[in-house]
Design an enzyme around this catalytic site. Structure first.
Site, PDB file in Angstrom:
ATOM      1  CE  LYS A 189       3.354 -94.654  -2.852  1.00 18.06           C
ATOM      2  NZ  LYS A 189       3.578 -94.396  -1.415  1.00 18.06           N
ATOM      3  CG  ASP A 219       7.969 -88.124   5.104  1.00 17.07           C
ATOM      4  OD1 ASP A 219       7.999 -86.969   5.531  1.00 17.07           O
ATOM      5  OD2 ASP A 219       9.005 -88.737   4.776  1.00 17.07           O
TER       6      ASP A 219
HETATM    7  C1  R5P Z   1       5.610 -95.942   1.745  1.00 22.12           C
HETATM    8  O1  R5P Z   1       5.819 -97.100   1.395  1.00 22.12           O
HETATM    9  C2  R5P Z   1       5.004 -95.639   3.065  1.00 22.12           C
HETATM   10  O2  R5P Z   1       4.177 -96.673   3.524  1.00 22.12           O
HETATM   11  C3  R5P Z   1       4.192 -94.347   3.019  1.00 22.12           C
HETATM   12  O3  R5P Z   1       3.114 -94.510   2.116  1.00 22.12           O
HETATM   13  C4  R5P Z   1       5.044 -93.184   2.586  1.00 22.12           C
HETATM   14  O4  R5P Z   1       6.247 -93.135   3.309  1.00 22.12           O
HETATM   15  C5  R5P Z   1       4.281 -91.881   2.749  1.00 22.12           C
HETATM   16  O5  R5P Z   1       5.075 -90.826   2.303  1.00 22.12           O
HETATM   17  P1  R5P Z   1       4.452 -89.429   1.874  1.00 22.12           P
HETATM   18  O6  R5P Z   1       3.470 -89.025   2.924  1.00 22.12           O
HETATM   19  O7  R5P Z   1       5.633 -88.513   1.769  1.00 22.12           O
HETATM   20  O8  R5P Z   1       3.799 -89.638   0.528  1.00 22.12           O
END
Ligand code: R5P
Length: 309
Positions: A189, A219
Site C-alpha cells: 500500500k 478509519d
Molecule cells: C495504518 O497503518 C493503519 O493500520 C490502518 O491501516 C489505517 O489507519 C487505516 O486508515 P483508513 O481506513 O483511513 O485507510
C-alpha cells in the site's frame, strides 16, 4: 478496587463492570457552557485502586482532556493508585516524524497521561507495540486476536489466506496465520497523500481463497475497501475483514456497505452503536470480558500475559 467511566464509551464500561460484578463509581462529568470539562466524584474512594475507563476516540481532544481531568480528580481524592484503561488509544498513529518538523503526538499524549498522575496503562492493540516505551509507567497492551481467532474458527473452515493490508501489519497477519496454519498475503500500500491509499501490488497467492484481512484501525475505510477490491480483482473467492478499532470516520460506513467486503468484524473499543444501526455487513464483538479479566488480574497481581497463552 473501583471502576470509573469517562463519557467516551459508557456501554463498554458497563459491560466491564458487569463482568467484574463491581459497580461504577458514582460521578458526574459535565461541560460548562464554554466547553470546559468538570468532574465530581460522589463517593469516598480514599485508598482504593481505581481503574478509569476512557477511549480517546472522536472527539479525541475532548475525550483525552476528560481522561486527564478524571485522573487529576482521582489523585486529589487520595486513591491508592490509578490505572488508565484506554481501550482505543487515539493519536497512536503519530508515533514518529514521517516528514521533517512534525510532532510525535503519541509521545506527547503519553507524557500528558503520565504527568496527570496515572500509575499504569491498560490498552488494546496499540498501533505500534513500541508505543509502550513512550510511557515510563507499566503498560499492558492486550490483543484482540484470541477473540478474532475464535470467531474465524467458528465461521471459516478451509482455504483461508490471512492478508496484511500494508507492510506494518505483517507480524499480526503472520501470527494469526501461524495459529490457524494458513497462508498469508501482503498488500503493497502507498499513501499518495494524507487519508488516501493506493494498492500497488498484492504479494502472495489469493486466487480462489477466502481472504481474511487483519488490521488494527479502520478509519476512513480507504485502506480496506481498496484492499478488498484488489484481492477480488486477483481472483479471491471472498473477502472478510477483522479490525480491532472501528474509528469509522466520515463516509466509512457507507463505503463499506457498498464495497466488495462480505463481512467486517470490529470490537467495541470505540462506541459505534449510533453509526451501525441497520448495517448488515459490519459486526461488533465485545472486548469487555478480556478487559475485565485483565483488570481483575492487575488488581490481584496475577499474570496478564497468561491470558494469551
Ligand atoms: C495504518 O497503518 C493503519 O493500520 C490502518 O491501516 C489505517 O489507519 C487505516 O486508515 P483508513 O481506513 O483511513 O485507510
Amino acid at each position: 478496587m473501583k471502576l470509573l467511566t469517562g463519557n467516551s464509551n459508557k456501554k463498554l464500561s458497563k459491560k466491564i463492570s458487569k463482568y467484574l460484578n463491581n459497580k461504577l463509581i458514582n460521578s458526574n462529568i459535565k461541560k460548562f457552557s464554554d466547553g470546559e470539562i468538570y468532574i465530581e466524584i460522589n463517593e469516598n474512594i480514599r485508598g482504593n485502586a481505581v481503574f478509569i475507563i476512557q477511549s480517546t476516540s472522536n472527539p479525541a481532544n475532548d475525550n483525552l482532556m476528560e481522561l486527564l481531568i478524571c485522573i487529576d480528580a482521582l489523585k486529589r481524592s487520595s486513591v491508592k493508585n490509578i490505572t488508565a484503561v484506554i481501550p482505543y488509544f487515539g493519536y497512536a498513529r503519530q508515533d514518529r516524524k514521517v516528514v521533517s518538523r512534525t510532532a510525535i503526538s503519541a509521545k506527547l499524549v503519553s507524557n500528558l497521561i503520565t504527568n496527570a498522575g496515572a500509575d499504569r496503562i491498560l490498552t488494546v492493540d496499540l498501533h505500534a507495540g513500541q508505543i509502550q516505551g513512550f510511557f515510563d509507567i507499566p503498560t499492558d497492551n492486550l490483543y484482540s486476536s484470541p477473540i478474532f481467532i475464535r470467531d474465524i474458527k467458528k465461521n471459516y473452515k478451509k482455504n483461508i489466506t490471512f492478508v496484511s493490508p500494508d507492510v506494518g501489519g505483517i507480524t499480526k497477519a503472520r501470527e494469526m496465520a501461524t495459529q490457524l496454519k494458513c497462508d498469508i498475503a501482503i498488500i503493497d500500500k502507498r499513501r499518495p497523500g494524507p487519508g488516501k491509499s493506493e494498492v500497488m501490488n498484492v504479494i502472495g497467492n489469493v486466487k480462489n481463497k477466502t481472504c481474511i484481512i487483519i488490521d488494527d484501525i479502520i478509519d476512513s475505510g480507504g485502506t480496506i475497501v481498496n484492499a478488498a477490491e484488489a484481492l477480488i480483482n486477483r481472483g479471491a473467492k471472498e473477502v472478510h475483514v477483522y479490525i480491532t478499532h472501528g474509528v469509522l470516520s466520515g463516509e466509512a460506513v457507507e463505503k463499506i456497505k457498498k464495497s466488495r467486503i462480505k463481512n467486517l468484524v470490529i470490537t467495541d473499543t470505540i462506541d459505534n452503536s449510533n453509526k451501525l444501526k441497520n448495517v448488515k455487513n459490519i459486526e461488533v464483538l465485545s472486548i469487555s470480558n478480556l478487559l475485565g479479566e485483565a483488570i481483575k488480574r492487575i488488581s490481584n497481581s496475577t499474570s496478564v500475559s497468561d491470558l494469551f497463552k
